[in-house]
Design a protein around this motif. Structure first.
Motif, PDB file in Angstrom:
ATOM      1  N   VAL A   1       0.850  -1.201   0.000  1.00 43.60           N
ATOM      2  CA  VAL A   1       0.000   0.000   0.000  1.00 43.60           C
ATOM      3  C   VAL A   1       0.882   1.245   0.000  1.00 43.60           C
ATOM      4  O   VAL A   1       1.863   1.327   0.744  1.00 43.60           O
ATOM      5  CB  VAL A   1      -0.934   0.053   1.232  1.00 43.60           C
ATOM      6  N   LEU A   2       0.517   2.217  -0.847  1.00 46.11           N
ATOM      7  CA  LEU A   2       1.139   3.546  -0.837  1.00 46.11           C
ATOM      8  C   LEU A   2       0.046   4.558  -0.498  1.00 46.11           C
ATOM      9  O   LEU A   2      -1.010   4.564  -1.130  1.00 46.11           O
ATOM     10  CB  LEU A   2       1.762   3.861  -2.199  1.00 46.11           C
ATOM     11  N   GLY A   3       0.297   5.379   0.497  1.00 43.15           N
ATOM     12  CA  GLY A   3      -0.672   6.400   0.898  1.00 43.15           C
ATOM     13  C   GLY A   3      -0.250   7.777   0.432  1.00 43.15           C
ATOM     14  O   GLY A   3       0.942   8.092   0.418  1.00 43.15           O
ATOM     15  N   ILE A   4      -1.239   8.586   0.053  1.00 45.03           N
ATOM     16  CA  ILE A   4      -0.975   9.983  -0.317  1.00 45.03           C
ATOM     17  C   ILE A   4      -1.879  10.856   0.539  1.00 45.03           C
ATOM     18  O   ILE A   4      -3.103  10.661   0.561  1.00 45.03           O
ATOM     19  CB  ILE A   4      -1.270  10.244  -1.809  1.00 45.03           C
ATOM     20  N   GLY A   5      -1.278  11.807   1.267  1.00 49.35           N
ATOM     21  CA  GLY A   5      -2.108  12.622   2.148  1.00 49.35           C
ATOM     22  C   GLY A   5      -1.428  13.886   2.606  1.00 49.35           C
ATOM     23  O   GLY A   5      -0.316  14.218   2.185  1.00 49.35           O
ATOM     24  N   ASN A   6      -2.120  14.597   3.497  1.00 51.07           N
ATOM     25  CA  ASN A   6      -1.579  15.802   4.111  1.00 51.07           C
ATOM     26  C   ASN A   6      -0.625  15.390   5.225  1.00 51.07           C
ATOM     27  O   ASN A   6      -1.034  14.725   6.182  1.00 51.07           O
ATOM     28  CB  ASN A   6      -2.709  16.654   4.701  1.00 51.07           C
ATOM     29  N   ALA A   7       0.649  15.754   5.083  1.00 52.41           N
ATOM     30  CA  ALA A   7       1.642  15.462   6.121  1.00 52.41           C
ATOM     31  C   ALA A   7       1.478  16.495   7.235  1.00 52.41           C
ATOM     32  O   ALA A   7       1.849  17.658   7.075  1.00 52.41           O
ATOM     33  CB  ALA A   7       3.044  15.517   5.524  1.00 52.41           C
ATOM     34  N   ILE A   8       0.886  16.055   8.336  1.00 51.35           N
ATOM     35  CA  ILE A   8       0.498  16.977   9.412  1.00 51.35           C
ATOM     36  C   ILE A   8       1.080  16.515  10.739  1.00 51.35           C
ATOM     37  O   ILE A   8       1.015  15.332  11.079  1.00 51.35           O
ATOM     38  CB  ILE A   8      -1.058  17.017   9.543  1.00 51.35           C
TER      39      ILE A   8
ATOM     40  N   ARG B   1     -12.248  -7.546  10.384  1.00 51.59           N
ATOM     41  CA  ARG B   1     -11.821  -7.883  11.746  1.00 51.59           C
ATOM     42  C   ARG B   1     -10.442  -7.288  12.048  1.00 51.59           C
ATOM     43  O   ARG B   1     -10.185  -6.797  13.153  1.00 51.59           O
ATOM     44  CB  ARG B   1     -11.803  -9.402  11.934  1.00 51.59           C
ATOM     45  N   LEU B   2      -9.544  -7.325  11.063  1.00 47.01           N
ATOM     46  CA  LEU B   2      -8.234  -6.691  11.235  1.00 47.01           C
ATOM     47  C   LEU B   2      -8.389  -5.186  11.443  1.00 47.01           C
ATOM     48  O   LEU B   2      -7.698  -4.579  12.276  1.00 47.01           O
ATOM     49  CB  LEU B   2      -7.347  -6.975  10.022  1.00 47.01           C
ATOM     50  N   GLY B   3      -9.291  -4.580  10.687  1.00 47.24           N
ATOM     51  CA  GLY B   3      -9.563  -3.147  10.848  1.00 47.24           C
ATOM     52  C   GLY B   3     -10.108  -2.840  12.227  1.00 47.24           C
ATOM     53  O   GLY B   3      -9.669  -1.883  12.897  1.00 47.24           O
ATOM     54  N   ALA B   4     -11.052  -3.667  12.696  1.00 43.89           N
ATOM     55  CA  ALA B   4     -11.657  -3.460  14.017  1.00 43.89           C
ATOM     56  C   ALA B   4     -10.613  -3.581  15.125  1.00 43.89           C
ATOM     57  O   ALA B   4     -10.603  -2.801  16.082  1.00 43.89           O
ATOM     58  CB  ALA B   4     -12.788  -4.468  14.227  1.00 43.89           C
ATOM     59  N   LEU B   5      -9.710  -4.540  14.977  1.00 45.26           N
ATOM     60  CA  LEU B   5      -8.653  -4.739  15.974  1.00 45.26           C
ATOM     61  C   LEU B   5      -7.708  -3.537  16.029  1.00 45.26           C
ATOM     62  O   LEU B   5      -7.369  -3.037  17.110  1.00 45.26           O
ATOM     63  CB  LEU B   5      -7.863  -6.006  15.648  1.00 45.26           C
TER      64      LEU B   5
ATOM     65  N   LEU C   1      -7.080  -2.543   4.665  1.00 42.73           N
ATOM     66  CA  LEU C   1      -6.223  -2.540   3.475  1.00 42.73           C
ATOM     67  C   LEU C   1      -5.161  -3.638   3.554  1.00 42.73           C
ATOM     68  O   LEU C   1      -4.829  -4.264   2.547  1.00 42.73           O
ATOM     69  CB  LEU C   1      -5.550  -1.172   3.299  1.00 42.73           C
ATOM     70  N   PHE C   2      -4.642  -3.867   4.755  1.00 37.69           N
ATOM     71  CA  PHE C   2      -3.680  -4.958   4.934  1.00 37.69           C
ATOM     72  C   PHE C   2      -4.340  -6.291   4.554  1.00 37.69           C
ATOM     73  O   PHE C   2      -3.763  -7.107   3.825  1.00 37.69           O
ATOM     74  CB  PHE C   2      -3.189  -5.004   6.389  1.00 37.69           C
ATOM     75  N   GLY C   3      -5.557  -6.502   5.044  1.00 39.03           N
ATOM     76  CA  GLY C   3      -6.283  -7.729   4.726  1.00 39.03           C
ATOM     77  C   GLY C   3      -6.556  -7.862   3.239  1.00 39.03           C
ATOM     78  O   GLY C   3      -6.433  -8.950   2.658  1.00 39.03           O
TER      79      GLY C   3
END
Length: 333
Positions: free
Chosen positions: A8-15, A301-305, A287-289
């Motif tokens: 996964v590659l994320g693009i966002g506001n570096a804050i 479930r991975l997200g919930a954890l 996203l990992f799943g």
């Protein structure tokens, strides 16, 4: 299709996050809308900071938090976001690289300072954000490395990034390159106020298949479709996007696709401390799943954890190895 270098590659506001525990009175004195995110200028940032008292300071940014979570689960991750070459910008770059993430975006030599978000956490755990975008809003299409995007199985885009025009163009460029390489593109709607500003544009991104997967919480979903009826909004979401994931706080989440809807319960917690980063870390687990092809239910479930871990302490990044936590709870990693 060539094998992906990054999951996964994320693009966002570096804050950079500045968090403080406070009361409702502070919010009303400063005219803040509880639970939302407001964009502020430098003088307002200075005024809030002056009045905040003792704070916890750490690197943040929605997509960056997600990418740190993904790396904590053991995936190969990369991040694109703009900081200035100043003290906070250098600290930010160090933090994200120390988490094992590829971060190659060139810092700005001039212009506004590295962005900061002033986050007020009330006793109920709700977070209210006041964000000075600073250098983050100067992300441009030139900051998008075509090779890096094409080498990423999933490109994850932050809805907050839709505010500045040049960042919007960078966002679309990345999605185009990703699809050209046969990769998937995911979008988080980020905030219901963000959806109010860009409802039509977000719907267009979904309907014209610029994005393949959308993350939303309940209030963002209701805002997107301008209905208070959850089932109506969910039905519309299923017709507009291949895969939609809606988080519902303590009610867990629903994963909606053309094939049907899967409900996944929330993970039990001992105590809610701070909801900052809950959606970011949920997206990390999901996203990992997805990257590991473990199915929608296990991804949920991975997200919930991951979300449960982050809401039990101050700050939007995990304090333990999510990979180890997932193993302890019998989840696939």
């Amino acid at each position: 299709m060539t094998a992906a270098k990054y999951d996964v590659l994320g693009i966002g506001n570096a804050i950079f996050d500045v968090l403080v525990q406070t009361d409702e009175g502070f919010l009303s004195r400063h005219g803040m809308t509880k639970g939302g995110m407001s964009l502020i200028d430098e003088p307002r940032a200075a005024a809030i900071y002056r009045d905040m008292g003792s704070a916890t300071e750490m690197s943040g940014g929605s997509a960056a938090n997600t990418i740190v979570g993904i790396a904590s689960l053991g995936a190969r991750a990369a991040y694109v976001g703009k900081v200035k070459d100043d003290q906070i910008g250098r600290l930010y770059a160090h933090d994200i690289r120390a988490a094992g993430i590829a971060f190659e975006t060139r810092p700005a030599a001039s212009g506004p300072a590295t962005g900061c978000s002033y986050i007020l956490v009330t006793p109920d755990g709700e977070r209210t954000m006041n964000t000075y975008l600073g250098a983050a809003q100067d992300l441009t299409p030139d900051d998008i490395d075509a090779e890096q995007i094409a080498a990423s199985a999933i490109v994850y885009l932050e809805g907050y990034l839709w505010d500045p025009k040049s960042a919007k163009e960078a966002f679309v460029k990345a999605a185009t390159i990703a699809h050209g390489a046969g990769r998937q593109v995911a979008l988080t709607l980020s905030d219901s106020f963000c959806v109010d500003r860009y409802r039509g544009e977000f719907l267009e991104l979904m309907r014209n298949k610029t994005v393949d997967l959308v993350f939303a919480n309940e209030s963002e979903l209701h805002s997107l479709y301008q209905t208070s009826d959850f089932d109506t909004a969910l039905k519309q979401l299923r017709s507009d996007i291949g895969l939609g994931v809606v988080t519902r706080s303590e009610k867990g989440c629903v994963v909606a696709s053309k094939d049907g809807v899967t409900a996944v319960p929330a993970f039990p917690i001992a105590k809610l401390v701070d909801t900052t980063g809950a959606g970011d870390l949920f997206a990390a687990g999901f996203l990992f799943g997805l990257a590991r092809e473990v199915g929608h239910e296990n991804s949920g479930r991975l997200g919930a954890l991951a979300a449960a871990e982050v809401i039990q302490h101050i700050g939007a990044r995990p304090q333990v190895s999510l990979k180890e936590l997932a193993r302890q709870n019998g989840l696939p990693v």
